[in-house]
Design an enzyme around this catalytic site. Structure first.
Site, short mmCIF file in Angstrom:
data_model
loop_
_atom_site.label_atom_id
_atom_site.label_comp_id
_atom_site.label_asym_id
_atom_site.label_seq_id
_atom_site.Cartn_x
_atom_site.Cartn_y
_atom_site.Cartn_z
N GLY A 1 0.81 -1.21 0.00
CA GLY A 1 0.00 0.00 0.00
C GLY A 1 0.84 1.25 0.00
N THR A 2 1.98 1.20 0.70
CA THR A 2 2.88 2.35 0.73
C THR A 2 3.40 2.67 -0.66
OG1 THR A 2 3.56 1.99 3.02
CG2 THR A 2 5.10 3.19 1.61
N GLN B 1 -7.85 1.98 5.33
CA GLN B 1 -8.62 1.57 6.50
C GLN B 1 -10.10 1.34 6.20
OE1 GLN B 1 -7.50 0.73 9.44
NE2 GLN B 1 -5.38 1.24 8.98
N SER C 1 -4.36 -1.35 0.81
CA SER C 1 -3.38 -2.37 1.16
C SER C 1 -4.10 -3.62 1.65
CB SER C 1 -2.45 -1.83 2.25
OG SER C 1 -1.39 -2.72 2.50
N ALA C 2 -3.74 -4.77 1.10
CA ALA C 2 -4.49 -6.00 1.33
C ALA C 2 -4.43 -6.48 2.78
CB ALA C 2 -3.99 -7.10 0.40
N HIS C 3 -3.32 -6.26 3.47
CA HIS C 3 -3.23 -6.80 4.83
C HIS C 3 -4.15 -6.07 5.80
CE1 HIS C 3 -0.26 -3.50 5.19
NE2 HIS C 3 -0.55 -3.51 6.47
N CYS D 1 6.02 7.47 23.94
CA CYS D 1 6.76 6.52 24.77
C CYS D 1 6.93 5.16 24.09
CB CYS D 1 6.02 6.32 26.08
SG CYS D 1 5.55 7.84 26.90
#
Length: 485
Positions: A69-70, A177, A194-196, A322
């Site tokens: 996807g990136t 998303q 993005s498939a994942h 953090c």
């Protein structure tokens, strides 16, 4: 062990697993070849493209598969900007876009282009009117996610798409998303996913470029994927990705599951502030993804809280500084102006058992309490226990100290030295010191932690204290807070 981080990666869908295993025997050959094995591969690839295009809402010849996807985002941004170079070189994007968009924008800027960020409100939502005001004759591209990956807020994509269409500017939508839950509405020009994120295998992205959108692929090209994504296609993974996406859209069960998960998320949104003191639930309560909720806990180290929840059997994510190797808070939370410390993102996968959500709500209060105790937060969890202030902060009169705003004489003030201390200690020490000054008096916190710039103003909003401002100090910065009550 309940897995509550599907916004990062969804578990492999059963249909994806079946399709992946079946296509390993049929989809290994080069789909560009004319012999039998190549033709089999081409049939599988074409069928996957048709299924994915139907789910996206575009034509099959408008969609290509990418290795992630990136990479789809990077290819989409660079190709759209290059094609409109003569029109202008200005890129507009929201302040809460995925890092892949921000990185692509940085590359564009380094190459001589310009960019402008669109501000969001405290829920993380862009105002369509702000987009309209920002559009200009030199605008080459607008990027807007369909829904935010950290807080779940949905963006007014359809309205923005209409504005962009009227202005003749292409709109690229990052739908990573939201695509599992339905097609993206509106007259967008480019779309990535993005498939994942929907239960497909990792390593498969998609880029859709609608007909009529000017596009000039950048970098080395070959004959594959319309020249927009070079390299040998991973046919088994592509087939599995398309099969799982189609399965999610095949019947009414997806809508039913979305409604069920929304009810579970609504329960988390309601119960967490009731069960845990000093919590801020962030993101739009209405315009949001059905499965995602984010909240931040005052006086809590995000990494420590995630470890506590992990030991209790829950896998969740966080936007706290953090938990980051960079020690900088999430750019999404920063743009929203909300608390970043003790941040927890819960994103429920399909089929989440209601009993696991109830157990999470049982476990969370003790996990937060345990972290706060280790950090020395008073048992009540609030700043009213001022008796312990002396042991946590080095307090001294603030007269003439660096960071104190110039002007009329102020009531007595304190300086809290939190230099060298990381989140959430500067906020904890501020909370303990605030009642050591009279109403109208000030507390100046010296801190070199980047998260303090975000979390001290957020604390003031949550605790109804006045954030006066920030001044440079010899080290770090001086943050001034005036006691209201």
């Amino acid at each position: 062990m309940p897995y509550f981080d599907t916004a990062s990666a969804a578990p492999l869908h059963p249909v994806a697993r079946e399709a992946l295993l079946a296509s390993l025997d049929e989809g290994w050959a080069d789909p560009a070849r004319l012999y039998r094995e190549g033709r089999r591969g081409r049939l599988l690839l074409d069928a996957a493209r048709e299924a994915a295009a139907e789910a996206v809402g575009c034509r099959p010849d408008e969609l290509v598969f990418t290795p992630s996807g990136t990479q789809a985002v990077h290819a989409g941004v660079s190709g759209a900007l290059a094609a409109r170079r003569r029109v202008g070189r200005r890129l507009l994007h929201s302040a809460v876009e995925h890092s892949s968009v921000l990185h692509a924008a940085e590359v564009h800027e380094a190459a001589g282009g310009s960019r402008a960020e669109l501000a969001v409100d405290r829920t993380g939502r862009v105002a369509a009117g702000d987009v309209a005001a920002a559009l200009g004759p030199d605008t080459a591209l607008v990027c807007l996610q369909s829904a935010n990956h950290e807080v779940g807020t949905e963006q007014p994509v359809e309205e923005v798409a209409a504005l962009c269409q009227e202005a003749g500017v292409p709109l690229l939508v990052d739908a990573a998303q939201s695509l599992p839950w339905g097609p993206v509405p509106g007259a967008w020009s480019l779309l990535t996913a993005s498939a994942h994120k929907w239960g497909g295998p990792p390593g498969v992205g998609l880029l859709a470029v609608r007909k009529g959108t000017r596009f000039a692929p950048q970098g080395p090209r070959d004959e594959r994927e319309s020249g927009r994504s070079p390299g040998f296609e991973n046919i088994p993974a592509v087939v599995a990705a398309a099969a799982s996406l189609r399965a999610l859209r095949a019947g009414p069960e997806t809508a039913d599951e979305a409604a069920r998960l929304r009810r579970l998320v609504d329960r988390i949104r309601t119960r967490v502030p009731e069960l845990v003191p000093d919590v801020e639930v962030v993101g739009d309560p209405v315009h949001r993804l059905p499965h995602l909720v984010t909240f931040s806990c005052l006086y809590v180290d995000g990494e420590a809280l995630l470890h506590e929840l992990d030991r209790a059997g829950f896998s969740v994510s966080s936007g706290s500084s953090c938990t980051s190797s960079t020690l900088t808070p999430s750019h999404v939370l920063r743009a929203m102006g909300v608390l970043s410390e003790g941040n927890v993102r819960v994103s429920l996968p399909y089929g989440t058992d209601e009993a696991n959500v109830e157990r999470f709500l049982e476990v969370l209060p003790q996990a937060v309490r345990s972290v706060r105790e280790r950090l020395g937060v008073p048992a009540a969890g609030r700043e009213t226990a001022a008796a312990t202030a002396g042991g946590a902060a080095e307090a001294a009169p603030a007269d003439g100290e660096p960071g104190e705003p110039a002007g009329a004489a102020e009531p007595a003030g304190l300086v809290v030295d939190s230099l060298g201390k990381r989140c959430p200690l500067p906020v904890i020490e501020l909370a303990k010191a605030i009642h050591e000054v009279p109403v109208g008096g000030t507390v100046t916190v010296l801190s070199d932690d980047e998260a303090a710039r975000q979390d001290i103003p957020a604390w003031c909003t949550m605790r109804d204290q006045e954030y006066v401002g920030e001044r440079p100090a010899e080290r770090g910065a001086a943050y001034v807070v005036r006691r209201r009550a």
